[in-house]
Structure formats: structure tokens, C-alpha cells
Scaffold this active site. Structure first.
Site, mmCIF file in Angstrom:
data_model
loop_
_atom_site.group_PDB
_atom_site.id
_atom_site.type_symbol
_atom_site.label_atom_id
_atom_site.label_comp_id
_atom_site.label_asym_id
_atom_site.label_seq_id
_atom_site.Cartn_x
_atom_site.Cartn_y
_atom_site.Cartn_z
ATOM 1 N N GLU A 85 0.812 -1.217 0.000
ATOM 2 C CA GLU A 85 0.000 0.000 0.000
ATOM 3 C C GLU A 85 0.847 1.269 0.000
ATOM 4 O O GLU A 85 0.328 2.365 -0.241
ATOM 5 C CB GLU A 85 -0.922 0.013 1.224
ATOM 6 N N GLU A 116 7.262 -22.274 7.578
ATOM 7 C CA GLU A 116 7.520 -21.441 8.749
ATOM 8 C C GLU A 116 8.526 -22.082 9.701
ATOM 9 O O GLU A 116 9.103 -21.407 10.554
ATOM 10 C CB GLU A 116 6.228 -21.135 9.495
#
Length: 300
Positions: A85, A116
Site C-alpha cells: 500500500e 515457517e
């Protein structure tokens, strides 16, 4: 290998939601909403630590450094969302704020099994980015123990980067590695262990603050106007005009003329209207003052 999660706040059971499966829909949503209201207070409690990270990021930006987010699952996706953004909102280079997720781009839409748990992958992803001492790394993991993030933080420390952590469990392994710890303790989740809920909301609030604060500190906001926004679609073309009008009090015609004379560079148009400078002189004045409109205006 057995992993002990019993000590993690984010893995404990929430007494307020123990019978949520037998509540009416409105009652169920009321419980969720009441729990969500605790999130902003948890973030408020760590504002000084968030401020320290914002200031570190601003220094990095001004010194040629970057902000790098690293996380797995929800945490990684939130970092990518925040990073993505920044260019449309602040006209920043896409490389200035970067989000990494365990498992790479395919993990954005679908979980990549065991990614992960790969500590070495966290380090190698940063090596591929060329992480250096000018950069700031924010490790994001609700649990505070994700191996991918720990590996990234260890590597960042080894190259001299500033390292911050964003987790929701106090005294986690990540806190031992960080220069600055941001730990909004939101308490147990409504659905036990579902850290995409309150923990994820807290992370999103903090990430909003980090990039917004750093962009303000580096001159990309004038008043509360996003003066580095780029006109990449019809909505943003009009927003640019509105920003120039709001910042200067000029007419829409004057705003359009100023923008057309400076290649639709919002900051330059504002300075042109407020100072009377032509486009070339206004651009030079802004460059002289590192893009800060207020400083450019005071130097008349």
C-alpha cells in the site's frame, strides 16, 4: 519434536468464549466484538515502543535504508499488505518497504507446509534482498517463536541492521533477539489459537502506524494530506486535485493548471500555488528541503 505451546497467551483458552458454539448468532458476534475492543488498548500500551521503531525507520529511509517485514502465514500476509500500500499512497519506491512471507509468493494465497519451520529460509530470503546495516527488519509472529522469523532476525543482527519484533506473547524467543520489542498482549483468542483474529488485528494496527508514521516523518504528508500520492487511476487524479485545493484554498481550475505544469506532482503543485514559484523552481526548492513542503515554504 514436541513443541510446548501451553505457556503462550495466544494458545490459551478464552473463558468469555468457552460456550460460543451454543450461542445465538448475535450473541456469538457480541463476544467477538467485545474481545476485539481490547485490541486497541493493547496497542495503546506499547505506543512508546512503536514510536521508537517509527523513528528508526525514518532514519533508515533518510539514510538510504529500507523497511523489511518478515513473517509466516497471517503475519507474513499482513506485512505484504502493508508494504504493497505504500507506493500508491505515498509515491514511494516499491523497494522501500518490502514484505517477505515464509514459502514465497505462493504462500500468500495458500499455506506452504513446513515453510515457517525453516530457520535457514528466513536468513536466505534476506540474503537475496541484500539486507544491510542501513535497513530495519520487523519480525512479525503472534507466537514470538516462529523459526522462519527467528532465522531472519538472527541474520539481520549479524549484518548490523536494526531489528524489531511484533508479537503478542511476552518474553518470547523473538524478544531476546530484537533491539526494540513491540508486544501488544491481546489475550486469548475467541477461537483458541486462531491468532489471525485479535493478534492479527493488533499486528495490522501496528503496521499501519509504522509506515504511516515513517512517511509523515519523511515529509510525505502535509497537514493530514497524502501529498506524494500518484495519479495512477481516475479516482487518484481527482484526489490529487482535491489535495491541492485543500492545501492551498485555490480553485479546481487553478489546481488542474498547477498539476499540468509540473507533471502531476502534487507537492510541487501545492508549493507553486502557495509560493508563486514556477514548476522548475518549486521542484528545486522541494529537493533542497528533502521534500518537506513546510520547510520549503519557510525558505522564501
Amino acid at each position: 519434536m514436541k513443541i510446548d505451546l501451553t505457556t503462550l497467551v495466544t494458545e490459551s483458552r478464552n473463558k468469555a468464549s468457552e460456550n460460543i458454539d451454543v450461542l445465538s448468532t448475535v450473541e456469538m458476534l457480541t463476544v467477538i466484538n467485545q474481545e476485539d475492543q481490547k485490541v486497541a488498548l493493547a496497542v495503546e500500551a506499547i505506543l512508546p515502543q512503536i514510536a521508537d521503531v517509527v523513528d528508526a525507520i525514518a532514519v533508515a529511509f533518510q539514510s538510504g535504508g529500507r523497511l523489511i517485514y518478515t513473517g509466516a502465514g497471517t503475519s507474513g500476509r499482513l506485512g505484504i499488505l502493508d508494504a504493497s500500500e505504500c507506493p500508491p499512497t505515498y509515491g514511494s519506491n516499491p523497494d522501500l518497504v518490502v514484505g517477505l512471507i515464509a514459502g514465497g509468493h505462493k504462500a500468500i494465497l495458500k499455506a506452504v507446509e513446513n515453510a515457517e519451520d525453516n530457520r535457514e529460509l528466513g536468513a536466505s530470503d534476506l540474503q537475496d534482498l541484500g539486507l544491510n546495516e542501513k535497513d530495519v527488519l520487523v519480525g512479525i509472529a503472534a507466537s514470538g517463536r516462529t523459526p522462519y522469523v527467528l532465522g531472519a532476525m538472527e541474520y539481520a543482527k549479524s549484518v548490523g541492521a536494526t531489528v524489531a519484533t511484533l508479537s503478542c506473547n511476552p518474553n518470547s524467543p523473538m524478544t531476546e533477539l530484537a533491539d526494540i520489542n513491540m508486544t501488544p498482549v491481546v489475550g486469548p483468542e475467541v477461537v483458541t489459537g486462531s491468532s489471525r483474529m485479535k493478534a492479527g488485528t493488533a499486528q495490522k494496527l501496528v503496521l499501519n502506524m509504522l509506515t504511516t508514521g515513517a512517511m509523515i516523518r519523511t515529509g510525505k504528508v502535509f497537514g493530514n494530506l497524502m501529498v506524494d500520492v500518484e495519479a495512477t487511476n481516475a479516482k487518484l487524479v481527482q484526489r490529487q486535485k482535491n489535495i491541492v485545493i485543500e492545501a492551498t484554498g485555490c480553485s479546481e481550475v487553478e489546481a488542474s493548471e498547477a498539476l499540468s505544469q509540473c507533471d502531476n506532482h502534487c507537492k510541487t503543485a501545492i508549493l507553486m500555488v502557495l509560493s508563486g514559484l514556477d514548476a522548475q523552481s518549486a521542484k528545486a526548492k522541494l529537493a533542497q528541503h528533502n521534500g518537506f513542503i513546510r520547510n520549503a515554504l519557510s525558505d522564501q
